[in-house]
Design a protein around this motif. Structure first.
Motif: not given
Length: 67
Positions: A20-39
């Protein structure tokens, strides 16, 4: 039970997070919202695994003969 649920959450959660988040993980561009979704991506399989194990234990114990 907790150890097994953690292992399931790590395997399933990591797989889903990468899907679900590979592009943002690779580019290290995760927002707080993305971190909450990953949690939550890790929390859901942990909860499902724990709930399933508790249900199986309860079912097994209810089938056992009472002294």
């Amino acid at each position: 039970m907790v150890t097994r649920a953690i292992k399931v959450a790590l395997i399933v959660g990591t797989t889903l997070a990468l899907i679900n988040h590979s592009e943002k993980i690779i580019s290290l561009s995760l927002s707080v919202k993305d971190w909450c979704k990953i949690f939550l991506t890790y929390l859901v399989p942990y909860g499902v695994s724990t709930w399933s194990a508790v249900g199986a234990i309860r079912e097994r114990n209810s089938d056992a003969p009472q002294p």
